[in-house]
Design an enzyme around this catalytic site. Structure first.
Site, PDB file in Angstrom:
ATOM      1  N   ARG A  23       0.777  -1.266   0.000  1.00  0.00           N
ATOM      2  CA  ARG A  23       0.000   0.000   0.000  1.00  0.00           C
ATOM      3  C   ARG A  23       0.796   1.297   0.000  1.00  0.00           C
ATOM      4  O   ARG A  23       0.182   2.364  -0.075  1.00  0.00           O
ATOM      5  CB  ARG A  23      -0.988   0.035   1.176  1.00  0.00           C
ATOM      6  CG  ARG A  23      -1.864  -1.205   1.348  1.00  0.00           C
ATOM      7  CD  ARG A  23      -2.670  -1.505   0.126  1.00  0.00           C
ATOM      8  NE  ARG A  23      -3.697  -2.524   0.355  1.00  0.00           N
ATOM      9  CZ  ARG A  23      -4.239  -3.223  -0.618  1.00  0.00           C
ATOM     10  NH1 ARG A  23      -3.860  -3.038  -1.886  1.00  0.00           N
ATOM     11  NH2 ARG A  23      -5.159  -4.111  -0.363  1.00  0.00           N
ATOM     12  N   ASN A  47       0.207  -2.157  -7.510  1.00  0.00           N
ATOM     13  CA  ASN A  47      -1.034  -1.352  -7.461  1.00  0.00           C
ATOM     14  C   ASN A  47      -1.057  -0.402  -6.264  1.00  0.00           C
ATOM     15  O   ASN A  47      -1.971  -0.401  -5.457  1.00  0.00           O
ATOM     16  CB  ASN A  47      -2.278  -2.248  -7.505  1.00  0.00           C
ATOM     17  CG  ASN A  47      -2.339  -3.281  -6.405  1.00  0.00           C
ATOM     18  OD1 ASN A  47      -1.320  -3.769  -5.943  1.00  0.00           O
ATOM     19  ND2 ASN A  47      -3.536  -3.615  -5.973  1.00  0.00           N
ATOM     20  N   ASP A  90      -0.717 -13.072  -0.821  1.00  0.00           N
ATOM     21  CA  ASP A  90      -1.540 -12.014  -1.423  1.00  0.00           C
ATOM     22  C   ASP A  90      -2.020 -11.044  -0.327  1.00  0.00           C
ATOM     23  O   ASP A  90      -3.138 -10.525  -0.406  1.00  0.00           O
ATOM     24  CB  ASP A  90      -2.725 -12.610  -2.193  1.00  0.00           C
ATOM     25  CG  ASP A  90      -3.411 -11.589  -3.102  1.00  0.00           C
ATOM     26  OD1 ASP A  90      -2.776 -10.589  -3.448  1.00  0.00           O
ATOM     27  OD2 ASP A  90      -4.593 -11.801  -3.442  1.00  0.00           O
ATOM     28  N   HIS A 135      -7.254  -4.033   3.980  1.00  0.00           N
ATOM     29  CA  HIS A 135      -8.198  -2.913   3.858  1.00  0.00           C
ATOM     30  C   HIS A 135      -8.674  -2.613   5.271  1.00  0.00           C
ATOM     31  O   HIS A 135      -8.639  -3.489   6.147  1.00  0.00           O
ATOM     32  CB  HIS A 135      -9.393  -3.309   2.984  1.00  0.00           C
ATOM     33  CG  HIS A 135      -9.012  -3.658   1.580  1.00  0.00           C
ATOM     34  ND1 HIS A 135      -8.699  -2.703   0.630  1.00  0.00           N
ATOM     35  CD2 HIS A 135      -8.892  -4.857   0.958  1.00  0.00           C
ATOM     36  CE1 HIS A 135      -8.401  -3.308  -0.519  1.00  0.00           C
ATOM     37  NE2 HIS A 135      -8.503  -4.619  -0.345  1.00  0.00           N
TER      38      HIS A 135
HETATM   39  O1  DOR Z   1      -8.217  -9.470  -3.352  1.00  0.00           O
HETATM   40  C1  DOR Z   1      -7.320  -8.843  -3.864  1.00  0.00           C
HETATM   41  N1  DOR Z   1      -6.954  -7.632  -3.417  1.00  0.00           N
HETATM   42  N2  DOR Z   1      -6.698  -9.369  -4.930  1.00  0.00           N
HETATM   43  C2  DOR Z   1      -5.799  -8.651  -5.647  1.00  0.00           C
HETATM   44  O2  DOR Z   1      -5.224  -9.194  -6.560  1.00  0.00           O
HETATM   45  C3  DOR Z   1      -5.545  -7.225  -5.321  1.00  0.00           C
HETATM   46  C4  DOR Z   1      -5.755  -7.033  -3.884  1.00  0.00           C
HETATM   47  C5  DOR Z   1      -5.667  -5.604  -3.427  1.00  0.00           C
HETATM   48  O3  DOR Z   1      -4.709  -4.945  -3.803  1.00  0.00           O
HETATM   49  O4  DOR Z   1      -6.514  -5.173  -2.649  1.00  0.00           O
END
Ligand code: DOR
Length: 439
Positions: A68, A98, A305, A309
């Site tokens: 993040r 990302n 992964d 959040h």
């Molecule tokens: O569930 C997910 N969240 N899969 C992803 O590939 C991206 C990730 C995110 O960056 O929140």
């Protein structure tokens, strides 16, 4: 000049590179392992760790995380994430592009590397993200474990879903391409079909097994056409596992997450949106087929992964709830608990969480307890069980999808580059990891 630290870890059960274990000692000097033996008597270490009753593993290398920073630090940042890594026995990570700005050119990559050098308690590497028009950056960016392509389940510039655009990326260069394989056209179609449904379980139907299979088939086709090194990220379905069982070129690897092995669509009823991720959780049948594929070597390794959040974001109504769950604090205990339950062996966990990752990404001198290898180590307790508790979560998001699970194999001591970064619940936030290099 200060003398480099030397650690003597005594009487540990050591998981050796040949998958056997031995009760013995490990000596480190500076950043390296220098001796492994039944009893090391000729050393003058600066620090001795009595590891009686504990098991010594190479540190975990987590090859897919979303930390993040920069831009989304309200969810996590490189300092908090690397603290969570240290607590979870993760001594190196590979992070995804990302963030904001997206990691799609050398300057964004350099910025992340600089931030990490200042803040990260563990070792780090960063993927370069593909867009429809950054091929020159994809070819030249350094150092990076590879190119990340979101074939689906993404919006904005990082979404690369058209076959011609994908083909142009596969056709040029030779570095590893790691794909998030979900078919965007099918997801779009099914979003319309199921519009208005707010029951979270619909998430696994919208982004269904076929959406994953179609994208994996396409990535495999392009990889075979150009003999291009391909890695399939977080493989989630029985169908993809069976596809690879039939047809897996030697230059293709695949990974699975602990959550796709251990959770399934039943979790929506118990933990709601904390079970929502992409690719989504699947059925108990998929869990079993993925386990078998992992044991059979069809799937090569494990990634979390880790995608945190906030609870506020997760409290919205589907489809506004974001996808993703944290993972670095729980992945090793989850897998070691599975080993204790007879799903696999501890040596297989080491293979899947350390050695195979180092080999796949060409990370030298990591993933084994061998003289000359880096002193990235984790001592775990396989004798006691402890619950995952929300109040103990170190990740900034402050929750886990596995709260209440009774796990063993919790890290007691984590060592990065010969320095103790975590010990009996305490972090040493002065320790800094190093940038990983890839061959
Ligand atoms: O569930 C997910 N969240 N899969 C992803 O590939 C991206 C990730 C995110 O960056 O929140």
């Amino acid at each position: 000049m200060s003398t480099p630290q030397s650690l003597l870890i005594r009487h540990a059960e050591i998981i050796l590179p040949n998958s056997e274990s031995m009760i013995g000692d490990v000596l480190t000097q500076g950043r390296q392992i220098v001796q492994v033996g039944q009893e090391i008597t000729n050393a003058t270490p600066t620090h001795v760790i009595d590891a009686q009753g504990l098991t010594l593993l190479p540190g975990v290398i987590d090859p897919q995380v979303h930390f993040r920073e920069p831009g989304l630090e309200h969810k996590e940042d490189l300092f908090t994430a690397s603290c969570a890594c240290a607590k979870g026995g993760v001594t190196s990570f590979l992070e995804m592009p990302n963030t904001r700005p997206l990691t799609i050119n050398q300057s964004a990559l350099d910025d992340k590397l600089q931030r990490a050098a200042q803040k990260c308690l563990v070792n780090y590497g960063f993927f370069i993200g593909a867009t429809a028009d950054n091929l020159p950056d994809l070819l030249s960016a350094q150092p990076t474990p590879g190119i990340k392509i979101f074939m689906g389940s993404m919006h904005g510039d990082l979404l690369v879903s058209q076959e011609e655009t994908l083909e142009a990326i596969f056709a040029q260069g030779s570095r590893l391409i790691a794909v998030h394989a979900e078919d965007q056209a099918r997801i779009k179609e099914r979003k319309l079909e199921f519009a208005g449904i707010t029951d979270l379980a619909i998430h696994s139907q919208i982004q269904d097994n076929l959406a994953a299979l179609l994208a994996t088939q396409l990535a495999l086709k392009l990889s075979k056409k150009y003999q291009r090194r391909l890695h399939i990220l977080h493989m989630s379905t029985a169908e993809e596992a069976e596809l690879l069982r039939e047809d897996k070129p030697s230059w293709v690897t695949a990974e699975v997450t602990p959550q796709h092995l251990l959770l399934n669509t039943n979790a929506y009823a118990t933990i709601g949106s904390l079970a929502q991720m992409n690719p989504p959780l699947r059925s108990p049948h998929d869990n079993e087929v993925l386990w078998q594929a992992l044991r059979d070597g069809i799937i090569d390794f494990i990634a979390t992964d880790h995608a945190p959040h906030t609870l506020e974001e997760k409290a919205q109504t589907y489809p506004n709830t974001p996808s993703g769950m944290p993972g670095v604090e729980t992945s090793l205990p989850l897998m070691l608990t599975a080993a204790m339950d007879g799903k696999c062996t501890v040596a297989q966990v080491v293979q899947w969480m350390s050695k195979a990752v180092a080999v796949a990404y060409g990370i030298a001198n990591k993933g084994e307890i061998t003289p000359g290898y880096d002193a990235d180590l984790v001592l775990v307790d396989l004798k006691n069980y402890r619950e995952v508790k929300r109040e103990e979560v170190v990740s900034k998001c402050g929750w886990s999808s596995f709260e209440g699970w009774n796990l063993t194999g919790w890290p007691v001591t984590t060592i990065v580059g010969g320095e103790i970064v975590y010990d009996h619940g305490r972090l040493n936030t002065q320790v800094r990891g190093q940038a990983l290099t890839f061959s």
